[in-house]
Design an enzyme around this catalytic site. Sequence first.
Site, mmCIF file in Angstrom:
data_model
loop_
_atom_site.group_PDB
_atom_site.id
_atom_site.type_symbol
_atom_site.label_atom_id
_atom_site.label_comp_id
_atom_site.label_asym_id
_atom_site.label_seq_id
_atom_site.Cartn_x
_atom_site.Cartn_y
_atom_site.Cartn_z
ATOM 1 N N ASN A 65 -5.568 13.129 1.176
ATOM 2 C CA ASN A 65 -6.462 12.685 2.232
ATOM 3 C C ASN A 65 -7.761 12.128 1.649
ATOM 4 O O ASN A 65 -7.915 10.910 1.537
ATOM 5 C CB ASN A 65 -6.735 13.831 3.207
ATOM 6 C CG ASN A 65 -7.514 13.385 4.419
ATOM 7 O OD1 ASN A 65 -7.893 12.230 4.525
ATOM 8 N ND2 ASN A 65 -7.754 14.285 5.342
ATOM 9 N N ASP A 66 -8.656 13.011 1.247
ATOM 10 C CA ASP A 66 -9.979 12.553 0.791
ATOM 11 C C ASP A 66 -9.900 11.544 -0.352
ATOM 12 O O ASP A 66 -10.749 10.658 -0.454
ATOM 13 C CB ASP A 66 -10.817 13.752 0.343
ATOM 14 C CG ASP A 66 -11.222 14.622 1.531
ATOM 15 O OD1 ASP A 66 -11.289 14.070 2.648
ATOM 16 O OD2 ASP A 66 -11.460 15.817 1.335
ATOM 17 N N VAL A 67 -8.874 11.671 -1.202
ATOM 18 C CA VAL A 67 -8.803 10.791 -2.375
ATOM 19 C C VAL A 67 -8.413 9.363 -2.006
ATOM 20 O O VAL A 67 -8.361 8.489 -2.861
ATOM 21 C CB VAL A 67 -7.805 11.330 -3.428
ATOM 22 C CG1 VAL A 67 -8.273 12.660 -3.962
ATOM 23 C CG2 VAL A 67 -6.403 11.414 -2.877
ATOM 24 N N THR A 68 -8.124 9.130 -0.700
ATOM 25 C CA THR A 68 -7.797 7.774 -0.272
ATOM 26 C C THR A 68 -8.877 7.216 0.650
ATOM 27 O O THR A 68 -8.746 6.110 1.154
ATOM 28 C CB THR A 68 -6.480 7.756 0.531
ATOM 29 O OG1 THR A 68 -6.655 8.558 1.704
ATOM 30 C CG2 THR A 68 -5.333 8.313 -0.285
ATOM 31 N N ALA A 74 -13.203 17.762 2.409
ATOM 32 C CA ALA A 74 -14.622 17.428 2.378
ATOM 33 C C ALA A 74 -15.234 17.487 3.778
ATOM 34 O O ALA A 74 -16.435 17.365 3.944
ATOM 35 C CB ALA A 74 -14.835 16.047 1.770
#
Lengths: 465, 102
Positions: free
Chosen positions: A394-397, A435
């Site tokens: 999720n956050d890494v995209t 996050a």
Amino acid sequence: MITANLSAIFYLISGVLFILALRGLSSPETSRQGNFFGILGMIIAITVTFLSIGNFSTGLVVVLIFLIIGGLIGAFIAYKIPMTAMPELVAGFHSLVGLAAVFVAIAAFLNPEAFNLGSPGNIKLGSLIEMSIGAAVGAITFSGSIIAFLKLQGIMSGSPITFKGQHPLNALILISIIVLTYLLCSTQSSNLFWILLAVSFLIGFLLIIPIGGADMPVVISMLNSYSGWAAAGIGFTLENTALIITGALVGSSGAILSYIMCKGMNRSFFNVILGGFGATEQSVSAQNKEQRPVKSGNADDAAFLMKNASSVIIVPGYGMAVAQAQHALREMVDTLKKNDIKVSYAIHPVAGRMPGHMNVLLAEANVPYDEVFELEEINNDFANADVAFVIGANDVTNPVAKSDPQSPIYGMPVLDVEKCKSVLFVKRSLSPGYAGIDNDLFYKENTLMLFADAKKMTEDITKNL
Amino acid sequence: MEIDPFIFRLSIFILSIFIGYYVVWSVTPSLHTPLMSVTNAISSVIIVGAIIAGLAGNSDSIFNTSSTFGFLAISLAAINIFGGFLVTQRMLAMYKKKKKNK
């Protein structure tokens, strides 16, 4: 009985073999040989220790019994553990190294004659300092790793535990450790030694509780580093080269991994260690959440999109590990490949709960490692790919990391998933990631959300292909 | 004046940190998990200290306080040594290259 000089040379040899063991990991081809060097180094070190003591009385039998008991437990765990549980396993192993260091320090403190360090109550000053450092760092490693283990295992909540006055308290305890070490060295009092251990156990515990679940890659690497420094401290006490070399290797290895993980999140090491990340931001985003339109689809739509693609990039994340979807994923990819679709995998440095977590899971599912790419290697390819299949990440995209300086993850390197012609995003719900911020990707024109369990969805897509 | 042996050990320590630094940077990121498990295994070479402590008990009392801590440390380190090396081996065996001929 062999001479001290000869055994020192053998310890040096085993230290060199340990260096070669790490060197082997520079590529998968040489890694198995490297592991063999490591085993050889360990056998040499243990054999030489027995030979140099030369005391083959009943004590030896007891030593062997304990060695075999531990060995059997270790072997049993190594064969039974599922690959998804690797972060917990590593955290658990760290705690054992820490505790072993503490026990050896205690043994040396109680019986310094056995180690040529002087007599009880009159231990050489240098040895006592080294011993205290080894014991304190070992104790911190132990209790810190236990907390990390409980958080990873889900026995303890992964959310950060913070309270008022946390940082002053920790600082106070750290100062008291230094004062205690000083007093211990000047008085040689065994009471102070026990207090030092107790306080170190406490600080290890306090240091890890404020750190949240997704920061675990940093924590595990950091504890890895600590276990090395503890071993090195004991190595100085025992005047053992193998232990000093190994401690330094492991210590710097863990430190480098922590650095890589921090860089992957664009956060400073201190920011992670001080903890509490995620707790505050979550409440903010909950307040100003707006309803935005989302396109959602089913397995049939996803299969249709992929069938008409010529290249697909798969972005796995922690969710894939939780859903145990790696095998189902590989089957889907096999079907895609039969239709002459080019498939590659993109791995973010902090995907998962420990460094290299995703790579191991994909390897377990028989994905060849030359189809798996790191962020820098593959990020330019997204623009030319037809479909990005995001599974459990999720956050890494999140493109916000590139566009919004206000965002807590601004500046974090992310995978340029949104540049693909279309994005398939497998997720259970629209809830924000770790996050605590909304992912802009959900609302993009070319994104199709697939709301389902990762494993089930992947299997359904395979059926529809 | 003679140099304290401690200085030699310190030299080994510092140089090993540098070796570790360069060796670990050359480890490919896809093998970071095996790296952690193998460093776990090798740091359990602390077992040599545990063995010394364990064998230090005299024949009248094998289990004095000091040697008992030694024995326990032997078991803990042994779990790590066997567990660490074997699980690393298990992981590394899974890393396969693409088959050229289908």
